[in-house]
Design an enzyme around this catalytic site. Structure first.
Site, mmCIF file in Angstrom:
data_model
loop_
_atom_site.group_PDB
_atom_site.id
_atom_site.type_symbol
_atom_site.label_atom_id
_atom_site.label_comp_id
_atom_site.label_asym_id
_atom_site.label_seq_id
_atom_site.Cartn_x
_atom_site.Cartn_y
_atom_site.Cartn_z
ATOM 1 N N LYS A 29 5.968 -0.335 -12.114
ATOM 2 C CA LYS A 29 6.488 -0.316 -10.738
ATOM 3 C C LYS A 29 7.819 -1.049 -10.676
ATOM 4 O O LYS A 29 7.988 -2.094 -11.332
ATOM 5 C CB LYS A 29 5.468 -0.971 -9.803
ATOM 6 C CG LYS A 29 5.809 -0.870 -8.312
ATOM 7 C CD LYS A 29 4.702 -1.490 -7.454
ATOM 8 C CE LYS A 29 4.953 -1.350 -5.967
ATOM 9 N NZ LYS A 29 3.869 -1.954 -5.149
ATOM 10 N N SER A 104 1.987 1.229 -1.697
ATOM 11 C CA SER A 104 3.389 1.344 -2.042
ATOM 12 C C SER A 104 3.636 1.715 -3.505
ATOM 13 O O SER A 104 4.734 2.141 -3.841
ATOM 14 C CB SER A 104 4.120 0.036 -1.743
ATOM 15 O OG SER A 104 3.644 -1.018 -2.562
ATOM 16 N N SER A 128 -1.779 -1.543 -2.032
ATOM 17 C CA SER A 128 -0.706 -0.766 -2.657
ATOM 18 C C SER A 128 -1.022 -0.237 -4.049
ATOM 19 O O SER A 128 -0.259 0.566 -4.582
ATOM 20 C CB SER A 128 0.579 -1.589 -2.711
ATOM 21 O OG SER A 128 1.139 -1.665 -1.429
#
Lengths: 424, 92
Positions: A29, A104, A128
């Site tokens: 990420k 997310s 997330s």
């Protein structure tokens, strides 16, 4: 490369030759620092930022022999449930094209679902990791607060967030957790995992004989009918394998969403104060009074959702409102913890749908922020209670993936890994 | 903001505290959205006072010198530097 906009930066970083992850590819990420490779947090503010050091989890990946294949797209600074707040454009859902991958950590989940990486790392402040895992039909695990080092993770809500793994199977996710878990002297909140067995991967036995599952009724209320149906099918599957379930009540979770957002926004308003365009980030090159120069740099560098959260957090912490919002939210957080402790004294794990709804269509939900916040109802209570939880695929509704969430006691990752592996 | 409907002046004031510039249309949009969101946050009033028996210990370590980032690396991401320092805007 696919055109699903999964990666913000594609770059191959080879790890050591040997190690438990040798030959495996991992997407990371883009809020996790990678030395020499830009780390944007999905924001215009950090579009050119190149970290001078690796996050602890990245060092551990390299030492374990993994090859990092790219920096995965994400909601800006982790603030979103759809991946649509990314300054680099939304990611398409490889499992359900035309739908959001969840957020997310949407790019991380999509990378695994599309086969662009064997494994991925995301971060979970209020769901997330679990939300995109559920929406993309992959496995995602949010560890107990303190199991995985946050050193090098660009902070959004420090008291809530953890880095965790994505994979196609529970065992693969557990193997990645084995590599990243454990104490780090650069994050004072980390501690020894105190495993019962030899590794997390060893816990993926699929043995649920005698497992006691608590089902919090509040987390089924208001959920989509098809999602609830898929959920009960999964519970029936576990029952057939020897588990038993009972319903439990967690009255505090009715206030979890508002408590979570007050705390997360308050922490965000403080954490994101560092982005002034002086030491790093977009400065805009403005002259004049420093307060005005900073305000213009931040106006230019941050997107709408980030501005909303900074402003609401600033407001919640401001004189005269602190007791009304922040202090009450901390009360609610303590209440949620107590409720979970009580429920987990009579159950080994708690189960719920990960998300109360199937994945939204791309562009469906940007206009109403409050409606988006409410979609996090089943994931945020777990962060408030610091507990571990895993999302595992549990069928589909109208062709769209559904995830089952299993929540365990603090540092009880082995229990949720064992239970989740029974559904594969 | 909470007792009455949120008004644009309050949004501007908080934005100023947070050093975030806002365009006029953003002020209007946020004024509407904050009214909804803060109204929802009001339900925290129903939360009882809870005894927070946090079982926490401080994590301490002795202060020991060790290598830190060298200044060239630390300055590499700065938009402007001068003589090995970060260069920021004028302090009013």
């Amino acid at each position: 490369m696919s055109d699903a906009n999964i990666f913000i930066t594609e770059e191959s970083l080879a790890g050591d030759e040997d190690g438990p992850l040798a030959g495996r590819t991992v997407a990371v990420k883009d809020n996790i620092s990678t030395e020499g490779v830009r780390t944007t947090c999905g924001s215009e503010m950090l579009a050119e930022y190149v970290p001078p050091y690796d996050a602890t989890v990245v060092s551990r990946l390299k030492d374990a022999g993994a090859t990092i294949v790219g920096k995965a797209n994400m909601d800006e600074f982790g603030m979103g449930t759809t991946n649509e707040t990314s300054a680099f454009g939304p990611t398409d859902n490889p499992t359900a094209p035309g739908h959001v991958p969840g957020g997310s950590s949407g790019g991380s989940a999509a990378a695994v679902a599309a086969g662009e990486a064997d494994l991925a790392l995301g971060s979970d402040t209020g769901g997330s990791i679990r939300c995109p895992a559920a929406f993309c039909g992959v496995v995602g695990l949010k560890p107990t607060y303190g199991l995985v080092s946050r050193y090098g993770l660009v902070a959004y809500g420090n008291s809530l967030e953890q880095i965790g793994p994505f994979a196609n199977t529970v065992e693969d996710a557990a193997e990645l957790l084995d590599v990243i878990a454990g104490p780090d002297d650069r994050d004072a909140t980390t501690r020894d995992p105190q495993l019962e067995g030899d590794s997390y991967a060893d816990a993926a036995t699929g043995d649920v004989n005698g497992l006691r599952i608590g089902v919090p009724t509040e987390l089924l209320d208001g959920a989509d009918e098809g999602v609830v149906e898929a959920f009960w099918d999964a519970i029936a599957d576990l029952e057939e394998q020897g588990a038993e379930y009972h319903e439990v009540s967690l009255p505090s979770v009715e206030h979890a969403v508002e408590a979570y957002y007050v705390i997360a926004m308050s922490e965000a308003s403080s954490n994101l104060a560092r982005f002034d365009g002086v030491r790093y980030g977009n400065s805009g090159g403005y002259d004049g009074n420093w307060n005005e120069a900073f305000a213009r740099a931040r106006e230019e560098g941050f997107g709408d959702e980030v501005k909303r959260r900074i402003l609401l957090g600033t407001y919640a912490l401001s004189a005269g409102y602190h007791d009304k919002y922040y202090k009450k939210a901390q009360d609610a957080r303590a209440w949620v913890k107590q409720d979970f402790d009580e429920a987990l004294s009579e159950a080994d794990v708690l189960a719920s749908p990960t998300m109360p709804v199937p994945p939204f269509e791309l562009g469906e939900s940007l206009e109403d922020p409050l409606q988006m916040y409410l979609a996090d109802a089943n994931t945020v209570p777990v962060n408030l209670a610091d507990l571990p939880a895993i999302s595992v695929p549990a069928g589909e509704t109208d062709g769209l993936p559904v995830g089952l969430q299993l929540i365990g006691p603090a540092f009880g990752e082995e229990e949720i890994i064992r239970a989740a592996s029974a559904l594969e | 903001m909470s007792d009455d409907a949120v008004n644009p002046e309050e949004v501007r004031h908080v934005a100023e505290l947070a050093r975030v510039g806002l365009a006029d249309d953003e002020v209007d949009q946020f004024t509407r959205q904050f009214a909804d969101i803060l109204e929802y946050f009001e339900t925290l009033d129903e939360v009882p006072e809870v005894d927070r028996e946090a079982d926490l210990v401080n994590v301490m370590r002795p202060d020991e010198t060790r290598d830190s980032l060298d200044s060239e690396d630390a300055l590499r991401n700065a938009p402007e530097t001068e003589d090995g320092y970060f260069k920021g805007p004028n302090v009013s």
